[in-house]
Design a protein around this motif. Structure first.
Motif, short mmCIF file in Angstrom:
data_model
loop_
_atom_site.label_atom_id
_atom_site.label_comp_id
_atom_site.label_asym_id
_atom_site.label_seq_id
_atom_site.Cartn_x
_atom_site.Cartn_y
_atom_site.Cartn_z
N TYR A 201 -14.35 -0.30 17.33
CA TYR A 201 -15.24 -1.40 17.70
C TYR A 201 -16.66 -1.17 17.20
O TYR A 201 -17.23 -0.09 17.38
N GLU A 202 -17.20 -2.17 16.52
CA GLU A 202 -18.61 -2.19 16.14
C GLU A 202 -19.14 -3.59 16.45
O GLU A 202 -18.63 -4.58 15.91
N ALA A 203 -20.14 -3.67 17.29
CA ALA A 203 -20.61 -4.96 17.82
C ALA A 203 -20.98 -5.94 16.71
O ALA A 203 -20.68 -7.14 16.80
N LYS A 204 -21.61 -5.46 15.65
CA LYS A 204 -22.10 -6.37 14.61
C LYS A 204 -20.96 -7.10 13.90
O LYS A 204 -21.15 -8.20 13.37
N THR A 205 -19.77 -6.49 13.89
CA THR A 205 -18.63 -7.13 13.22
C THR A 205 -18.25 -8.44 13.89
O THR A 205 -17.77 -9.37 13.24
N PHE A 206 -18.49 -8.52 15.20
CA PHE A 206 -17.99 -9.66 15.96
C PHE A 206 -19.10 -10.57 16.49
O PHE A 206 -18.87 -11.38 17.38
N GLU A 207 -20.29 -10.45 15.91
CA GLU A 207 -21.43 -11.23 16.40
C GLU A 207 -21.18 -12.73 16.34
O GLU A 207 -21.63 -13.47 17.21
N SER A 208 -20.47 -13.20 15.34
CA SER A 208 -20.26 -14.64 15.19
C SER A 208 -18.86 -15.09 15.61
O SER A 208 -18.51 -16.26 15.43
N GLN B 93 -15.84 -16.19 18.13
CA GLN B 93 -15.75 -16.95 19.37
C GLN B 93 -14.64 -16.38 20.24
O GLN B 93 -13.48 -16.31 19.82
N ASN C 21 -14.09 -10.87 26.40
CA ASN C 21 -15.48 -10.46 26.24
C ASN C 21 -15.55 -9.13 25.48
O ASN C 21 -14.53 -8.45 25.30
N GLU C 22 -16.75 -8.78 25.07
CA GLU C 22 -16.93 -7.56 24.29
C GLU C 22 -16.64 -6.31 25.09
O GLU C 22 -16.25 -5.28 24.53
#
Length: 370
Positions: free
Chosen positions: A127-134, A136, A157-158
């Motif tokens: 998991y890397e947060a920036k990968t899933f920023e956009s 839904q 959710n994240e």
């Protein structure tokens, strides 16, 4: 006598081994030698070689002088089959097609390249947060290269995403997960057989699953109850997707979701027969076409266009804690019974298809709703 190499030796391959032997074909089975290898004693020859060892399988097949190589209802064998077939000059899909049809990330890339509507995705190891920023939410997380609902989780959710990715990656052969935007809708699969790039639709299967978070299939029914216009659209999309992946030979099992607006979205395709008795039992029960024989014929270069001989209703119910109310149907004789079995002493809840406690296959002149 023709010689057929069969990859895999579990109960899934038993109908294939038995069919080939009934056709007078010498069977050579490759698989791990464990308690699940029920074909070890059914096949004429058994080789305790991992189905992932493509070079070793090729070398044995070359020495044996096989005339064809195939499997049914399992993805993990597909790359080795195509690798050996390609090197031996036998009938089969290309090795690149095999990789694309068994790796969900490569498959998604092929669909996007050919403008076939499928869920937005990312293939990751962690998991890397920036990968899933956009992205839904909700999202569906799966291993990139496994089937049977192994490691599949729906997350909202994240906070839950990191754990779901770790679980999916742990089930993956390449230790990767694919994360997709979740598509809501009814689930179906399309059962086809192809030869030299010509595709033949055999049946469309309606499905019932456990729902979230793991979506394990509990029921399959043929024929589909979707209207004819919808089925025609499903057929056309299936054939386009098969072409996008380069699937030209053999069985295929394509999965779709259809939302309340009638939007059809492809989920994935396997370059093999559907499991869960769909290919080995239901297609013949509902259409009269011997799908298993068709797979053998394709592999041996003796395929004839399928003839569907009429329409019956067929299906399968799976026993689990979630379907424990069906137990009386498993314990008594029913007019629609084809085959049924309770597999475990204790009925268990399920997180994957491996957890099922039994099955009941039916055939009737109408859909059986239990």
């Amino acid at each position: 006598m023709k010689k057929l190499a069969i990859l895999g030796a579990s109960y899934l391959q038993l109908p294939l081994v038995e069919k080939a032997k009934h056709m007078g074909i010498e069977t050579h089975c490759f698989a791990w030698d464990n308690e699940e290898a029920v074909c070890k004693h059914a096949a004429d020859f058994f080789y305790p070689i991992s189905v992932l060892e493509k070079e070793l399988i090729y070398e044995h097949c070359l020495k044996i002088g096989i005339d064809g190589i195939t499997t049914i209802a399992t993805d993990i064998c597909i790359p080795a089959i195509s690798y050996a077939a390609e090197k031996l000059g036998l009938v089969g899909n290309s090795y690149q097609t095999a990789l694309a049809s068994t790796n969900k990330a490569l498959m998604r890339a092929a669909f996007f390249k050919h403008e076939i509507d499928s869920p937005r995705f990312a293939a990751v190891q962690k998991y890397e947060a920036k990968t899933f920023e956009s992205f839904q939410f909700p999202l569906i997380v799966k291993p990139t290269d496994r089937s049977g609902s192994l490691g599949v989780t729906k997350v909202y959710n994240e906070a839950a995403l990191a754990g779901a990715i770790l679980e999916a990656a742990s089930e993956s052969i390449e230790k990767k997960a694919i994360v997709e935007e979740f598509i809501n809708g009814s689930e179906i699969s399309v059962e086809c057989i192809s030869h030299a790039g010509q595709h033949f639709l055999l049946a469309i299967t309606d499905k019932i699953t456990t729902g979230e978070p793991h979506f394990v299939e509990l029921q399959h029914h043929q024929p589909s109850q979707f209207p004819e216009e919808m089925q025609a659209a499903i057929r056309d999309l299936t054939f386009s997707a098969l072409d996008a992946l380069g699937i030209k030979f053999g069985a295929s099992h394509s999965e779709f979701k259809i939302d309340t607006n009638g939007q059809i979205t492809i989920i994935e395709i396997g370059a093999r027969m559907g499991g869960d008795f769909i290919g080995s039992h239901l297609v013949k029960l509902s259409t009269g076409y011997d799908f298993v024989k068709g797979v053998v014929d394709v592999a041996l270069g003796q395929f004839e266009n399928p003839v569907l001989k009429g329409q019956k209703f067929s299906g399968v119910y799976f026993l689990s804690k979630e379907t424990e109310n069906l137990l009386p149907y498993f314990q008594r004789e029913n007019a629609f019974d084809v085959e049924k079995k309770i597999l475990k002493d204790q009925i268990e809840p399920i997180k994957s298809s491996n957890d099922r406690s039994g099955f009941l296959i039916y055939q009737s002149d109408h859909r059986i709703m239990l």
